[in-house]
Motif scaffolding. Structure first.
Motif, PDB file in Angstrom:
ATOM      1  N   ALA A 232       0.835  -1.204   0.000  1.00 61.80           N
ATOM      2  CA  ALA A 232       0.000   0.000   0.000  1.00 61.80           C
ATOM      3  C   ALA A 232       0.869   1.255   0.000  1.00 61.80           C
ATOM      4  CB  ALA A 232      -0.938   0.003   1.209  1.00 61.80           C
ATOM      5  N   ILE A 233       1.942   1.222   0.776  1.00 61.52           N
ATOM      6  CA  ILE A 233       2.859   2.373   0.785  1.00 61.52           C
ATOM      7  C   ILE A 233       3.443   2.551  -0.612  1.00 61.52           C
ATOM      8  CG2 ILE A 233       5.084   3.246   1.640  1.00 61.52           C
ATOM      9  CD1 ILE A 233       3.203   3.379   3.909  1.00 61.52           C
ATOM     10  N   SER A 234       3.887   1.457  -1.224  1.00 61.63           N
ATOM     11  CA  SER A 234       4.509   1.572  -2.551  1.00 61.63           C
ATOM     12  C   SER A 234       3.528   2.129  -3.572  1.00 61.63           C
ATOM     13  CB  SER A 234       5.007   0.210  -3.035  1.00 61.63           C
ATOM     14  OG  SER A 234       5.925  -0.315  -2.121  1.00 61.63           O
ATOM     15  N   SER A 235       2.250   1.761  -3.452  1.00 59.77           N
ATOM     16  CA  SER A 235       1.335   2.255  -4.463  1.00 59.77           C
ATOM     17  C   SER A 235       1.059   3.740  -4.266  1.00 59.77           C
ATOM     18  CB  SER A 235       0.063   1.399  -4.536  1.00 59.77           C
ATOM     19  OG  SER A 235      -0.883   1.859  -3.629  1.00 59.77           O
ATOM     20  N   SER A 236       0.983   4.200  -3.014  1.00 60.76           N
ATOM     21  CA  SER A 236       0.822   5.640  -2.804  1.00 60.76           C
ATOM     22  C   SER A 236       2.093   6.384  -3.206  1.00 60.76           C
ATOM     23  CB  SER A 236       0.498   5.942  -1.346  1.00 60.76           C
ATOM     24  OG  SER A 236       0.601   7.322  -1.108  1.00 60.76           O
ATOM     25  N   ALA A 237       3.246   5.796  -2.914  1.00 57.93           N
ATOM     26  CA  ALA A 237       4.523   6.472  -3.152  1.00 57.93           C
ATOM     27  C   ALA A 237       4.976   6.385  -4.604  1.00 57.93           C
ATOM     28  CB  ALA A 237       5.591   5.886  -2.233  1.00 57.93           C
ATOM     29  N   LEU A 238       4.180   5.764  -5.474  1.00 56.27           N
ATOM     30  CA  LEU A 238       4.502   5.649  -6.892  1.00 56.27           C
ATOM     31  C   LEU A 238       5.893   5.050  -7.093  1.00 56.27           C
ATOM     32  CD1 LEU A 238       3.118   9.140  -7.965  1.00 56.27           C
ATOM     33  CD2 LEU A 238       1.973   6.928  -8.189  1.00 56.27           C
ATOM     34  N   GLY A 239       6.202   4.066  -6.258  1.00 54.82           N
ATOM     35  CA  GLY A 239       7.460   3.340  -6.412  1.00 54.82           C
ATOM     36  C   GLY A 239       8.670   3.986  -5.770  1.00 54.82           C
ATOM     37  N   THR A 240       8.507   5.185  -5.205  1.00 53.69           N
ATOM     38  CA  THR A 240       9.688   5.899  -4.699  1.00 53.69           C
ATOM     39  C   THR A 240      10.197   5.363  -3.366  1.00 53.69           C
ATOM     40  OG1 THR A 240       8.222   7.517  -3.661  1.00 53.69           O
ATOM     41  CG2 THR A 240       9.119   8.105  -5.812  1.00 53.69           C
ATOM     42  N   ASN A 241       9.420   4.508  -2.714  1.00 58.15           N
ATOM     43  CA  ASN A 241       9.892   4.041  -1.398  1.00 58.15           C
ATOM     44  C   ASN A 241      10.876   2.888  -1.534  1.00 58.15           C
ATOM     45  OD1 ASN A 241       7.716   2.376  -2.292  1.00 58.15           O
ATOM     46  ND2 ASN A 241       7.642   1.452  -0.252  1.00 58.15           N
ATOM     47  N   ASN A 242      11.730   2.767  -0.510  1.00 57.07           N
ATOM     48  CA  ASN A 242      12.661   1.650  -0.424  1.00 57.07           C
ATOM     49  C   ASN A 242      11.993   0.600   0.463  1.00 57.07           C
ATOM     50  OD1 ASN A 242      14.639  -0.120   0.651  1.00 57.07           O
ATOM     51  ND2 ASN A 242      16.262   1.355   0.220  1.00 57.07           N
ATOM     52  N   LYS A 243      11.587  -0.498  -0.171  1.00 53.49           N
ATOM     53  CA  LYS A 243      10.749  -1.467   0.531  1.00 53.49           C
ATOM     54  C   LYS A 243      11.434  -2.089   1.741  1.00 53.49           C
ATOM     55  CE  LYS A 243       7.795  -2.609  -3.335  1.00 53.49           C
ATOM     56  NZ  LYS A 243       7.120  -3.647  -4.097  1.00 53.49           N
ATOM     57  N   ALA A 244      12.750  -2.196   1.698  1.00 53.79           N
ATOM     58  CA  ALA A 244      13.451  -2.785   2.850  1.00 53.79           C
ATOM     59  C   ALA A 244      13.215  -1.921   4.091  1.00 53.79           C
ATOM     60  CB  ALA A 244      14.937  -2.891   2.568  1.00 53.79           C
ATOM     61  N   TYR A 245      13.264  -0.605   3.901  1.00 51.77           N
ATOM     62  CA  TYR A 245      13.059   0.290   5.036  1.00 51.77           C
ATOM     63  C   TYR A 245      11.589   0.400   5.418  1.00 51.77           C
ATOM     64  CZ  TYR A 245      17.946   1.486   5.384  1.00 51.77           C
ATOM     65  OH  TYR A 245      19.296   1.407   5.605  1.00 51.77           O
ATOM     66  N   THR A 246      10.689   0.278   4.425  1.00 52.91           N
ATOM     67  CA  THR A 246       9.262   0.301   4.754  1.00 52.91           C
ATOM     68  C   THR A 246       8.940  -0.886   5.660  1.00 52.91           C
ATOM     69  OG1 THR A 246       8.948   1.096   2.481  1.00 52.91           O
ATOM     70  CG2 THR A 246       6.969   0.580   3.746  1.00 52.91           C
ATOM     71  N   ARG A 247       9.464  -2.039   5.266  1.00 50.95           N
ATOM     72  CA  ARG A 247       9.212  -3.266   6.029  1.00 50.95           C
ATOM     73  C   ARG A 247       9.816  -3.181   7.440  1.00 50.95           C
ATOM     74  NH1 ARG A 247       7.685  -8.291   4.794  1.00 50.95           N
ATOM     75  NH2 ARG A 247       7.382  -7.644   2.648  1.00 50.95           N
ATOM     76  N   GLN A 248      11.039  -2.677   7.480  1.00 48.94           N
ATOM     77  CA  GLN A 248      11.725  -2.537   8.772  1.00 48.94           C
ATOM     78  C   GLN A 248      10.920  -1.652   9.733  1.00 48.94           C
ATOM     79  OE1 GLN A 248      15.262   0.156   9.021  1.00 48.94           O
ATOM     80  NE2 GLN A 248      16.381  -1.773   9.106  1.00 48.94           N
ATOM     81  N   LEU A 249      10.349  -0.593   9.184  1.00 47.60           N
ATOM     82  CA  LEU A 249       9.511   0.293   9.998  1.00 47.60           C
ATOM     83  C   LEU A 249       8.370  -0.492  10.638  1.00 47.60           C
ATOM     84  CD1 LEU A 249       8.240   3.154  10.781  1.00 47.60           C
ATOM     85  CD2 LEU A 249       7.029   2.972   8.600  1.00 47.60           C
ATOM     86  N   ALA A 250       7.678  -1.265   9.784  1.00 45.35           N
ATOM     87  CA  ALA A 250       6.536  -2.012  10.307  1.00 45.35           C
ATOM     88  C   ALA A 250       6.984  -3.042  11.341  1.00 45.35           C
ATOM     89  CB  ALA A 250       5.799  -2.693   9.160  1.00 45.35           C
ATOM     90  N   GLU A 251       8.104  -3.675  11.063  1.00 50.61           N
ATOM     91  CA  GLU A 251       8.533  -4.752  11.964  1.00 50.61           C
ATOM     92  C   GLU A 251       8.993  -4.263  13.336  1.00 50.61           C
ATOM     93  OE1 GLU A 251       9.952  -7.959   8.538  1.00 50.61           O
ATOM     94  OE2 GLU A 251      11.446  -6.692   9.516  1.00 50.61           O
ATOM     95  N   HIS A 252       9.616  -3.107  13.388  1.00 48.66           N
ATOM     96  CA  HIS A 252      10.226  -2.688  14.658  1.00 48.66           C
ATOM     97  C   HIS A 252       9.453  -1.608  15.410  1.00 48.66           C
ATOM     98  CE1 HIS A 252      14.255  -4.614  13.888  1.00 48.66           C
ATOM     99  NE2 HIS A 252      13.813  -4.521  12.646  1.00 48.66           N
ATOM    100  N   SER A 253       8.473  -0.966  14.768  1.00 50.92           N
ATOM    101  CA  SER A 253       7.910   0.235  15.391  1.00 50.92           C
ATOM    102  C   SER A 253       7.259  -0.038  16.748  1.00 50.92           C
ATOM    103  CB  SER A 253       6.922   0.915  14.445  1.00 50.92           C
ATOM    104  OG  SER A 253       5.980  -0.020  13.962  1.00 50.92           O
ATOM    105  N   LEU A 254       6.534  -1.135  16.857  1.00 51.54           N
ATOM    106  CA  LEU A 254       5.825  -1.385  18.114  1.00 51.54           C
ATOM    107  C   LEU A 254       6.802  -1.552  19.285  1.00 51.54           C
ATOM    108  CD1 LEU A 254       3.069  -1.730  19.419  1.00 51.54           C
ATOM    109  CD2 LEU A 254       3.221  -4.186  18.955  1.00 51.54           C
ATOM    110  N   ALA A 255       7.906  -2.245  19.031  1.00 54.09           N
ATOM    111  CA  ALA A 255       8.889  -2.451  20.104  1.00 54.09           C
ATOM    112  C   ALA A 255       9.456  -1.111  20.585  1.00 54.09           C
ATOM    113  CB  ALA A 255      10.015  -3.356  19.614  1.00 54.09           C
ATOM    114  N   ARG A 256       9.751  -0.221  19.640  1.00 52.85           N
ATOM    115  CA  ARG A 256      10.297   1.090  20.025  1.00 52.85           C
ATOM    116  C   ARG A 256       9.254   1.898  20.801  1.00 52.85           C
ATOM    117  NH1 ARG A 256      13.821  -1.467  17.782  1.00 52.85           N
ATOM    118  NH2 ARG A 256      13.700  -2.249  19.887  1.00 52.85           N
ATOM    119  N   VAL A 257       8.013   1.843  20.323  1.00 49.88           N
ATOM    120  CA  VAL A 257       6.949   2.599  20.993  1.00 49.88           C
ATOM    121  C   VAL A 257       6.763   2.084  22.419  1.00 49.88           C
ATOM    122  CG1 VAL A 257       4.443   2.951  21.009  1.00 49.88           C
ATOM    123  CG2 VAL A 257       5.754   3.388  18.925  1.00 49.88           C
ATOM    124  N   ASN A 258       6.856   0.778  22.595  1.00 55.50           N
ATOM    125  CA  ASN A 258       6.711   0.237  23.949  1.00 55.50           C
ATOM    126  C   ASN A 258       7.845   0.678  24.863  1.00 55.50           C
ATOM    127  OD1 ASN A 258       4.286  -0.982  23.445  1.00 55.50           O
ATOM    128  ND2 ASN A 258       5.195  -2.949  22.835  1.00 55.50           N
TER     129      ASN A 258
END
Ligand SMILES: Cc1cc2nc3c(=O)[nH]c(=O)nc-3n(C[C@H](O)[C@H](O)[C@H](O)COP(=O)(O)OP(=O)(O)OC[C@H]3O[C@@H](n4cnc5c(N)ncnc54)[C@H](O)[C@@H]3O)c2cc1C
Ligand code: SF4
Ligand code: SF4
Lengths: 588, 198, 71
Positions: free
Chosen positions: A119-145
């Protein structure tokens, strides 16, 4: 009072303006005229200025969200850490003003991580780096906690919650030190250097690895609290050979037309609120559509109310993907959600600042790109730059985490936390296999000279005046946002003049002005990068809009633009295909 | 007349001074504190020394007034350090408890040290007044102690107010100094007269 | 004029550290906070929110020309 030098310098610029086909600029340029040329009168005993050297495994520069996690996690990974910042922990950079932090929590969303990345890639018209998009999703909850455990969500002010883990670990923090140079020895990072704002002292840091958490920057614009950020980290790294990306993108935050410089008032009390978390909620927002509207229709421009259909009343303008045209975001809770709790949801970036419904003006964040789209080019998903031992995290890293347009709400703060931690582990690892580099005395002396040069100048240009001149050239809507080749070339002529003639003649009378002088130099180089990258990108996509190339060009421009300093000192550009690491080091 | 001066003048200086206006709560707290200081200095005039000046015939009334004002406004001034951080409960910013700790530990500031001294002196004066009867002391020596403590207190407190006061401009400072100096002189005059007579 | 006045300062130095743009300094003689570089104030109110005695007053206007993208 104007003296004759001032007058002649203005008429000279006036001439340049006409030559560049932009007479209007000359009027803007001449706005700030009080102190353009005056004799310097430093209050400091330059020859007896103190000098302090410190050693560490991991040097973290910057004390925002990224710097916090970089320092804490590098310590926890067993490294000796030193945290240095221009400002105060949790009270400098953009971090103090961000109130919504994203946490990907699979229990509260029906998006899988794959769905989220797509979904991010489709809004970003391909400009996102998927490795970092994925990393964000994977780690964000731990950091927030972790943040929650430190008390982050209990106060509108972040110093205490940031200080808690730092104090518990006894990490050394040095505040109010402006870093101006990164030091490279034998092709790898060796430390950094700068000066103190509160006392007359030069600081040399000798480090095995450096994590740049210096945030993004801008042209000290009016209406967005980023006047302490001038892309210092990016420019320092560029100067020692690091690759830099993302300079053509624009953050399109508007400001209010009345008292446009009043950030606090413009954000209607948001700075006073306690932070909260945000869920999966994907937009295609805050690029330059308002700038386009203002360009076509002129002032006054009013802000549409949230929930309103996107402004479709003008022809053309930046392309917005079909599914994101309606202001209702992708992935947000269904409408049946209790309307009361919706209103009380944490404030967040996306749309204009809360409460902004009056007449608005552009350029409030001028000089800044979309968060995470500009900064150092990562060579892998570990926040590593092309200089061994040099890492960057958060707004200082051009990770393209969510692309070149604002997509996931609250991801900027979360991304800085996530990347700070990732960079910390990588830098710690690197430090363990490295000996402390030795800084050469001649290099240190040279750096010392460069740091102090503006104080030593008998006469020169005041940083405040050069900054205003630069603002007058860069900030107009028809230069920075609604781009055309000839106009950008005209602006470039001014910027090159500032670079070649004024930058070497910046003067400072005290340490505050010394900081301004270094910041001004960084802004000049940033402006040059922005103009050249924008001229190079002959298409329109996300937050980059060319009036002369209004279409997306997938054939030629499925690529990011990297900038690096050539052997001869000139600014070089290269393309890096979307979905690949630099220098053809494989696909992402 | 004297009362209206003691209450009115600080309010006048507050109103005329070029100070930023804040919320009603904060301004009310400021005014009450200013009046409290003014009335505390005024206590020097509410003694048996100055009965004639005040035009009050009953000595008992003067002493009663002295006591009432003393207890009420000592209370106000004892709370004054808390009043400063109290509005933080209703607005965003540093927590009041934390602000209070910062306030009390800024020993680099002369004004803060003077304030703490004045606060302790005031507490002593208050306690030795409430429990006067239980103190093993003759009335005359208590009165001497009370007078001396008051003189020290008012010097320290005025200095503190001038050093730190949010609303101390030139007019307010002159007012505080004149008032304190005349009050102290009045008391000293009495002591010296007493000494001579005695 | 952005950060406008400081009244009732106890000289704790918090605002000096807190201001991102280095606008405030402690006066060497009086030990109190002074507005040293008002032109660089970004009107963010951090100093005011962090001040323990709420000594700082800020107004929304600016003393130097404000450059925006259109007008
Ligand atoms: C008004 C506003 C609202 C926002 N709202 C949100 C939101 O709701 N949600 C969200 O996710 N994001 C939001 N953002 C974006 C978010 O704040 C940033 O993306 C994030 O805080 C960046 O963190 P960082 O640590 O990478 O950089 P920063 O917080 O910018 O920190 C940079 C640090 O580097 C230091 N530094 C810079 N240069 C030097 C130098 N030369 N020497 C030494 N130190 C230096 C600075 O002092 C600072 O400590 C908002 C931003 C603003 C301005
Ligand atoms: S934070 Fe407040 S009390 Fe402390 S130095 Fe600044 S203005 Fe003075
Ligand atoms: S409002 Fe912000 S920029 Fe201005 S003095 Fe205060 S902290 Fe500094």
């Amino acid at each position: 009072m104007r003296n004759s030098q001032e007058n002649s310098s203005i008429s000279r610029r006036h001439f340049l303006g006409l030559a560049g086909g932009a007479a209007g600029m000359a009027a803007l340029v001449s706005m700030g005229v009080s102190t353009s040329w005056a004799k310097n009168n430093p209050e400091i005993d330059i020859d007896n200025i103190d000098h302090q050297e410190s050693e560490t495994d991991v040097l973290v520069i910057g004390s925002g969200m990224a710097g916090l996690f970089a320092a804490v996690k590098a310590h926890d990974a067993g490294s000796n850490v030193l945290l240095v910042s221009k400002g105060r922990l949790g009270s400098s950079g953009q971090t103090p003003f961000a109130k919504g932090i994203f946490a990907y929590d699979e229990t509260t969303t029906n998006f899988s991580i794959d769905d989220f990345v797509n979904a991010i890639s489709s809004s970003a018209l391909g400009t996102n780096n998927k490795a970092y998009t994925r990393q964000l999703a994977e780690h964000s909850l731990a950091r927030v906690n972790e943040l929650r455990a430190w008390g982050f969500f209990d106060s509108p002010l972040y110093f205490n919650s940031f200080n808690k883990p730092i104090e518990e670990r006894n990490i050394t923090v040095k505040e109010r030190i402006v870093i101006t140079h990164l030091i490279k020895e034998n092709g790898r990072i060796a430390g950094a250097a700068g000066f103190s704002l509160g006392e007359e002292k030069i600081h040399i840091f000798n480090a095995k690895s450096v994590i740049l958490c210096t945030g993004a920057g801008g042209f000290k614009p009016n209406g967005f609290p980023i006047c302490d950020l001038t892309h210092d980290g990016t420019i320092m790294a560029y100067n020692i050979g690091a690759k830099v990306t993302g300079k053509e993108w624009n953050d399109g935050h508007p400001g209010q037309s009345k008292n446009a410089a009043a950030c606090f008032d413009g954000w209607h009390g948001m700075f006073e609120r306690k932070p909260g978390t945000t869920n999966v909620e994907i937009h295609h927002d805050l690029g330059v559509d308002l700038n386009y509207k203002a360009y076509m229709m002129g002032s006054p421009i009013k802000m549409g109310r949230p929930g309103e259909e996107k402004v479709n009343d003008i022809e053309g303008g930046p392309y917005v993907p079909e599914e994101f045209r309606n202001r209702k975001p992708h992935g947000a809770e269904p409408d049946s959600a209790d309307s009361k709790s919706r209103n009380r949801r944490p404030p967040k970036e996306g749309g204009a600042p809360p409460g902004m419904t009056g007449t608005i003006v552009g350029g409030s964040s001028a000089g800044m790109a979309i968060h995470k789209s500009e900064g150092l080019v990562p060579i892998n998903d570990k926040c590593e730059s092309n200089i061994p031992g040099l890492y960057a995290a958060g707004d200082a890293l051009g990770s393209y985490m969510v692309g070149a347009i604002y997509t996931q709400i609250g991801s900027s703060l979360a991304g800085s936390a996530v990347q700070g931690a990732v960079a910390a582990e990588a830098a710690s690892e690197y430090s363990k296999s490295t000996a402390l580099p030795v800084n050469s005395k001649t290099k240190i002396n040279l750096i010392r000279e460069e740091i102090l040069a503006p104080l030593k100048r008998e006469a020169g240009y005041s940083p405040a005046w050069v900054t205003q001149t630069l603002q007058g050239v860069m900030i107009p809507n028809f230069v920075l946002y609604i781009k055309k080749e000839n106009m950008m070339k005209a602006a470039l002529a001014y910027i090159e003049e500032l670079r070649d003639h004024h930058m070497p003649m910046l003067r400072a009378a005290d340490l505050h002005e010394l900081r301004l002088a270094h910041e001004t130099s960084n802004m000049i180089i940033s402006a040059e990068m922005k103009l050249k990258a924008s001229i190079m990108r002959t298409e329109s996509r996300c937050s980059h809009y060319r009036l002369d190339y209004p279409e997306i060009d997938d054939e030629n421009w499925q690529a990011w633009i990297n900038i690096l300093k050539g052997e001869d000192g000139s600014m070089k550009f290269e393309k890096q295909s979307f979905g690949s690491w630099p220098d053809n080091q494989g696909s992402i | 007349m004297v009362f209206s001066m003691l209450v009115g003048l600080p309010m006048l200086f507050w109103a005329l001074g070029d100070f930023p206006r804040r919320t009603v709560l904060k301004e009310v707290i400021s005014i009450v504190t200013l009046i409290a200081l003014s009335l505390m200095i005024g206590q020097f005039f509410l003694t048996r020394n100055s009965r004639k000046m005040l035009n009050i015939n009953s000595m008992g009334l003067v002493i009663d007034l002295h006591k009432i004002i003393g207890y009420i406004f000592t209370g106000v001034l004892l709370l004054h350090p808390f009043f400063i951080v109290f509005p933080r409960y209703f607005e965003s910013g540093v927590e009041p408890e934390e602000a209070f700790i910062t306030l009390l530990t800024t020993f680099s500031s002369t004004g803060v040290i003077l304030g703490i001294m004045a606060w302790l002196l005031m507490l002593t004066i208050g306690l030795t007044s409430i429990f006067r009867n239980r103190l093993p002391m003759k009335f005359s020596s208590w009165r001497l102690l009370h007078g001396i403590l008051s003189i020290v207190f008012i010097i320290v407190a005025s200095w503190h107010a001038i050093e730190l006061g949010r609303h101390t401009d030139i007019a307010m400072s002159i007012f505080i100094i004149l008032l304190s100096v005349s009050g102290v002189l009045l008391l000293l005059k009495r002591y010296f007269l007493n000494l001579k007579l005695g | 004029m952005a950060i406008n006045s400081i009244n009732g300062c106890i000289g704790c130095g918090t605002c000096v550290k807190t201001c991102p743009t280095d606008v405030i300094r402690l006066d060497k003689r009086t030990g109190k906070a002074v507005i040293a570089y008002p032109a660089d104030c970004q009107i963010c109110h951090l100093c005011r929110m962090y001040c323990p005695v709420d000594a700082i007053t800020i107004t929304p206007d600016k003393s130097i020309p404000v450059i925006v993208s259109w007008g």
